[in-house]
Design an enzyme around this catalytic site. Structure first.
Site, PDB file in Angstrom:
ATOM      1  N   ASP A 239      43.366 -13.990  10.428  1.00 28.24           N
ATOM      2  CA  ASP A 239      42.907 -15.377  10.398  1.00 28.24           C
ATOM      3  C   ASP A 239      41.845 -15.651  11.457  1.00 28.24           C
ATOM      4  O   ASP A 239      41.978 -15.230  12.612  1.00 28.24           O
ATOM      5  CB  ASP A 239      44.075 -16.337  10.646  1.00 28.24           C
ATOM      6  CG  ASP A 239      45.209 -16.178   9.653  1.00 28.24           C
ATOM      7  OD1 ASP A 239      45.545 -15.035   9.294  1.00 28.24           O
ATOM      8  OD2 ASP A 239      45.775 -17.202   9.240  1.00 28.24           O
ATOM      9  N   HIS A 241      40.213 -19.127  11.187  1.00 25.64           N
ATOM     10  CA  HIS A 241      40.475 -20.570  11.275  1.00 25.64           C
ATOM     11  C   HIS A 241      39.386 -21.351  12.014  1.00 25.64           C
ATOM     12  O   HIS A 241      39.671 -22.148  12.910  1.00 25.64           O
ATOM     13  CB  HIS A 241      41.837 -20.828  11.906  1.00 25.64           C
ATOM     14  CG  HIS A 241      42.971 -20.754  10.932  1.00 25.64           C
ATOM     15  ND1 HIS A 241      43.066 -21.592   9.837  1.00 25.64           N
ATOM     16  CD2 HIS A 241      44.058 -19.937  10.866  1.00 25.64           C
ATOM     17  CE1 HIS A 241      44.150 -21.292   9.146  1.00 25.64           C
ATOM     18  NE2 HIS A 241      44.762 -20.293   9.746  1.00 25.64           N
ATOM     19  N   ASP A 268      42.041 -17.101   5.424  1.00 26.70           N
ATOM     20  CA  ASP A 268      42.075 -18.212   6.377  1.00 26.70           C
ATOM     21  C   ASP A 268      40.883 -18.156   7.336  1.00 26.70           C
ATOM     22  O   ASP A 268      41.018 -18.081   8.557  1.00 26.70           O
ATOM     23  CB  ASP A 268      43.395 -18.260   7.144  1.00 26.70           C
ATOM     24  CG  ASP A 268      44.506 -18.899   6.327  1.00 26.70           C
ATOM     25  OD1 ASP A 268      44.333 -19.077   5.105  1.00 26.70           O
ATOM     26  OD2 ASP A 268      45.564 -19.223   6.906  1.00 26.70           O
ATOM     27  N   ASP A 271      39.441 -24.177   8.334  1.00 31.51           N
ATOM     28  CA  ASP A 271      40.481 -25.177   8.634  1.00 31.51           C
ATOM     29  C   ASP A 271      40.979 -25.054  10.065  1.00 31.51           C
ATOM     30  O   ASP A 271      40.989 -23.993  10.661  1.00 31.51           O
ATOM     31  CB  ASP A 271      41.659 -25.098   7.668  1.00 31.51           C
ATOM     32  CG  ASP A 271      41.410 -25.827   6.366  1.00 31.51           C
ATOM     33  OD1 ASP A 271      40.554 -26.727   6.349  1.00 31.51           O
ATOM     34  OD2 ASP A 271      42.085 -25.517   5.366  1.00 31.51           O
ATOM     35  N   ARG A 272      41.426 -26.204  10.570  1.00 36.07           N
ATOM     36  CA  ARG A 272      41.930 -26.378  11.935  1.00 36.07           C
ATOM     37  C   ARG A 272      40.805 -26.251  12.968  1.00 36.07           C
ATOM     38  O   ARG A 272      40.486 -27.201  13.653  1.00 36.07           O
ATOM     39  CB  ARG A 272      43.094 -25.434  12.234  1.00 36.07           C
ATOM     40  CG  ARG A 272      44.353 -25.778  11.442  1.00 36.07           C
ATOM     41  CD  ARG A 272      45.576 -25.145  12.061  1.00 36.07           C
ATOM     42  NE  ARG A 272      46.802 -25.499  11.359  1.00 36.07           N
ATOM     43  CZ  ARG A 272      47.583 -26.519  11.671  1.00 36.07           C
ATOM     44  NH1 ARG A 272      47.261 -27.307  12.676  1.00 36.07           N
ATOM     45  NH2 ARG A 272      48.683 -26.759  10.998  1.00 36.07           N
ATOM     46  N   ASN A 300      45.739 -18.804   2.183  1.00 36.55           N
ATOM     47  CA  ASN A 300      46.311 -20.063   1.688  1.00 36.55           C
ATOM     48  C   ASN A 300      45.463 -21.269   2.089  1.00 36.55           C
ATOM     49  O   ASN A 300      45.607 -22.352   1.506  1.00 36.55           O
ATOM     50  CB  ASN A 300      47.745 -20.230   2.191  1.00 36.55           C
ATOM     51  CG  ASN A 300      47.848 -20.387   3.686  1.00 36.55           C
ATOM     52  OD1 ASN A 300      47.427 -19.518   4.443  1.00 36.55           O
ATOM     53  ND2 ASN A 300      48.404 -21.490   4.135  1.00 36.55           N
ATOM     54  N   HIS A 301      44.553 -21.098   3.054  1.00 32.53           N
ATOM     55  CA  HIS A 301      43.669 -22.202   3.440  1.00 32.53           C
ATOM     56  C   HIS A 301      42.338 -22.195   2.687  1.00 32.53           C
ATOM     57  O   HIS A 301      41.527 -23.094   2.905  1.00 32.53           O
ATOM     58  CB  HIS A 301      43.431 -22.208   4.946  1.00 32.53           C
ATOM     59  CG  HIS A 301      44.521 -22.903   5.695  1.00 32.53           C
ATOM     60  ND1 HIS A 301      44.454 -24.235   6.037  1.00 32.53           N
ATOM     61  CD2 HIS A 301      45.719 -22.453   6.140  1.00 32.53           C
ATOM     62  CE1 HIS A 301      45.570 -24.574   6.674  1.00 32.53           C
ATOM     63  NE2 HIS A 301      46.347 -23.508   6.750  1.00 32.53           N
ATOM     64  N   HIS A 349      46.825 -11.725   2.318  1.00 30.58           N
ATOM     65  CA  HIS A 349      46.936 -12.699   3.400  1.00 30.58           C
ATOM     66  C   HIS A 349      48.381 -13.000   3.750  1.00 30.58           C
ATOM     67  O   HIS A 349      48.757 -13.019   4.927  1.00 30.58           O
ATOM     68  CB  HIS A 349      46.228 -13.994   3.022  1.00 30.58           C
ATOM     69  CG  HIS A 349      46.321 -15.035   4.093  1.00 30.58           C
ATOM     70  ND1 HIS A 349      45.635 -14.934   5.278  1.00 30.58           N
ATOM     71  CD2 HIS A 349      47.062 -16.181   4.175  1.00 30.58           C
ATOM     72  CE1 HIS A 349      45.940 -15.961   6.045  1.00 30.58           C
ATOM     73  NE2 HIS A 349      46.791 -16.735   5.405  1.00 30.58           N
ATOM     74  N   ARG A 397      58.050 -21.973   5.646  1.00 33.86           N
ATOM     75  CA  ARG A 397      56.913 -22.871   5.432  1.00 33.86           C
ATOM     76  C   ARG A 397      57.157 -23.874   4.311  1.00 33.86           C
ATOM     77  O   ARG A 397      56.373 -24.796   4.123  1.00 33.86           O
ATOM     78  CB  ARG A 397      55.668 -22.060   5.092  1.00 33.86           C
ATOM     79  CG  ARG A 397      55.256 -21.073   6.149  1.00 33.86           C
ATOM     80  CD  ARG A 397      54.075 -20.245   5.675  1.00 33.86           C
ATOM     81  NE  ARG A 397      53.808 -19.124   6.558  1.00 33.86           N
ATOM     82  CZ  ARG A 397      52.984 -19.147   7.599  1.00 33.86           C
ATOM     83  NH1 ARG A 397      52.343 -20.247   7.887  1.00 33.86           N
ATOM     84  NH2 ARG A 397      52.795 -18.080   8.342  1.00 33.86           N
ATOM     85  N   HIS A 424      48.258 -14.442   8.391  1.00 28.49           N
ATOM     86  CA  HIS A 424      49.022 -15.657   8.060  1.00 28.49           C
ATOM     87  C   HIS A 424      49.888 -16.212   9.185  1.00 28.49           C
ATOM     88  O   HIS A 424      50.272 -17.372   9.145  1.00 28.49           O
ATOM     89  CB  HIS A 424      49.886 -15.344   6.838  1.00 28.49           C
ATOM     90  CG  HIS A 424      50.451 -16.514   6.100  1.00 28.49           C
ATOM     91  ND1 HIS A 424      49.767 -17.699   5.910  1.00 28.49           N
ATOM     92  CD2 HIS A 424      51.650 -16.685   5.473  1.00 28.49           C
ATOM     93  CE1 HIS A 424      50.515 -18.530   5.193  1.00 28.49           C
ATOM     94  NE2 HIS A 424      51.656 -17.933   4.924  1.00 28.49           N
TER      95      HIS A 424
END
Length: 495
Positions: A239, A241, A268, A271-272, A300-301, A349, A397, A424
């Site tokens: 990730d 991110h 990923d 995001d964030r 997943n993002h 992922h 999750r 992840h």
């Protein structure tokens, strides 16, 4: 992270406990609060759990542990604790807040709305509660409207409506430029420096990158086979991110991508972190330049709901346009789901499956050009996590599953693989070897969200020896733009 295991008594109340037990439990809760305040969420969870073991009748203990689980992205556990808090005391208003925030985090807005509605009824003068109810209601109505007007079979792709010829390059633009419409090494080097200076790539070039990389991903299967020759090096990153300056540090430590220095980025990308646009355009640029030596898996993002909630959509709209945000969604739908290295290492992922009979051939045939479903193989590839215990369990999750070492072993034996690499999950060292070394996690965003304190890591492989070699690193400074700066305000207030 272990699942909460305490069992609530069938009957009883806090008054049944001795004063000493109640006092000790409260001391443990106060210690947990101190850890939480210092962002030591794992320790906070440990001490809240000890308090609950002593006193399972206090709703606030579950509520406090719920928000600690939220901070560690264990949304399923957070949801469970919020529900337990309300079982203990259905007048515990924070329990409804916690349950709503957990459901929001996994995109279950209609369910979250019911809890916000409950809070508003109980506290009609609570302005904060009313604001959260109103914002969540807007999301639910927007989604209902979008479903009503969507006709998937005939909907025109936004990529078909983009006219690059109509986009002029202004005279005062001095940034990187494509050469005859193509990405070059010079362009990539200039682009990375341009983004470091917090400057924006011209929209015409950004659109061109997206349209061109879309064509590449369209031609790839859901499982991409990668062959690495003996004596070469291959790097797998987890990730990112939106942490652009840490991405640049990876290239500083390990070298820029090239045919001699291939990479796989394992989902990923966005995001964030608030430099997600810069991250994804650089990664897509490298994919265009060296398509057979640079690989990207969907995370997943890389999905519409996550991007709406965790900042990427807002960032794209701020830096470019809503139209470009839609185009990103089209491209993400085409990202491969898995990569298999030398027929021996499978990279995805998330993780493995709720069934023992999933084969590589089945994965290769997945129709991925869509938003991920809530269950099944595609969902699990993006969302599942390993666990220590054998067997399977509901996901921490709230999406997909957790799988044990026996599940991993059966999958490897069925598909003649040596091990899997997945991402992840934040790990203190940036990586983790689990399931007897057969399930490896790599996470490449150090000090995730500027608060987790973890290291980042990447993996290098040197055939014919495919044993993983780990490089870890600390975070590097970045401009004063906080994570989640473009995220949905409702979610940001919970996190």
């Amino acid at each position: 992270m272990a699942a909460p295991t305490e069992k609530e008594p069938a009957s009883g109340s806090e008054s049944d406990l001795t004063d000493e037990v109640r006092r000790t439990a409260e001391e443990l809760k106060n210690q947990a609060n101190s850890y939480f305040k210092d962002k030591g969420y794992e320790k906070a969870i440990e001490f809240y759990s000890r308090a609950i073991d002593l006193n399972p009748y206090n709703a606030a203990y579950y509520g406090n542990r719920s928000i600690a689980y939220l901070r560690t992205e264990c949304f399923g556990y957070a949801l469970s604790d919020a529900s337990k808090a309300l079982e203990v005391d259905n007048s515990y208003v924070k329990g409804y807040y916690r349950r709503a925030s957990a459901n929001m985090a996994i995109g279950k807005f209609k369910i979250a709305l019911k809890d916000f509605e409950t809070v508003v009824k109980v506290r009609p003068n609570d302005k904060d509660a009313k604001a959260k109810f109103t914002e969540c209601n807007k999301i639910v109505k927007r989604q209902a409207f979008e479903r009503a007007i969507r006709v998937d079979d005939v909907k025109k792709c936004v990529s078909e409506s983009i006219n690059l010829e109509s986009m002029d390059i202004e005279d005062d633009y001095s940034g990187p430029a494509l050469e005859d419409g193509k990405v070059t090494v010079k362009f990539m080097e200039e682009l990375m420096e341009w983004f470091k200076a917090q400057k924006k790539l011209h929209r015409k070039y950004a659109y061109k990158i997206l349209l061109d990389v879309k064509e590449i991903f369209e031609q790839q299967p859901s499982l991409v086979d990668i062959k690495i020759s003996d004596g070469s090096k291959f790097t797998v990153c987890g990730d990112i991110h939106g942490q652009y300056y840490d991405l640049m540090n990876i290239f500083r430590l390990n070298g820029n991508p090239s045919k001699e220095n291939p990479y796989l980025f394992n989902g990923d990308f966005v995001d964030r972190g608030s430099f997600s646009v810069e991250c994804i355009l650089v990664l897509f640029g490298w994919k265009l330049l060296i398509p057979d030596s640079f690989f990207m898996s969907r995370g997943n993002h890389e999905t519409e709901t996550m991007n709406q909630m965790y900042g990427f959509e807002g960032e794209v709209k701020t830096k470019y346009s809503a139209q470009m945000a839609e185009l990103f969604t089209e491209v993400y739908n085409l990202l491969p789901l898995t990569h298999c290295i030398n027929s021996k290492i499978l990279c995805m992922h998330g993780g493995l499956f709720s069934r023992d009979d999933v084969t590589l051939e089945e994965i290769k045939k997945i129709d991925r050009n869509r938003q991920p479903p809530d269950s099944g193989v595609m969902c699990e590839l993006l969302w599942s996590d390993p666990q220590i215990l054998p067997g399977r369990a509901p996901s921490k999750r709230g999406v997909a599953i957790q799988f044990g070492p026996d599940v991993t072993q059966k999958f490897l034996e069925l598909n003649n693989l040596d091990y899997i690499i997945r991402s992840h999950e934040v790990k203190p060292l940036g990586y983790e070897e689990a399931h007897n070394g057969k399930c490896i996690t790599v996470f490449s965003a150090p000090n995730y969200c500027d608060q987790m304190g973890n290291k980042g890591a990447f993996i290098t492989l040197n055939p014919p020896d495919l044993s993983p070699k780990f490089t870890t690193y600390e975070c590097v400074p970045h401009p004063n733009v906080k994570p989640m700066a473009y995220a949905n305000s409702l979610l940001a207030s919970f996190m």
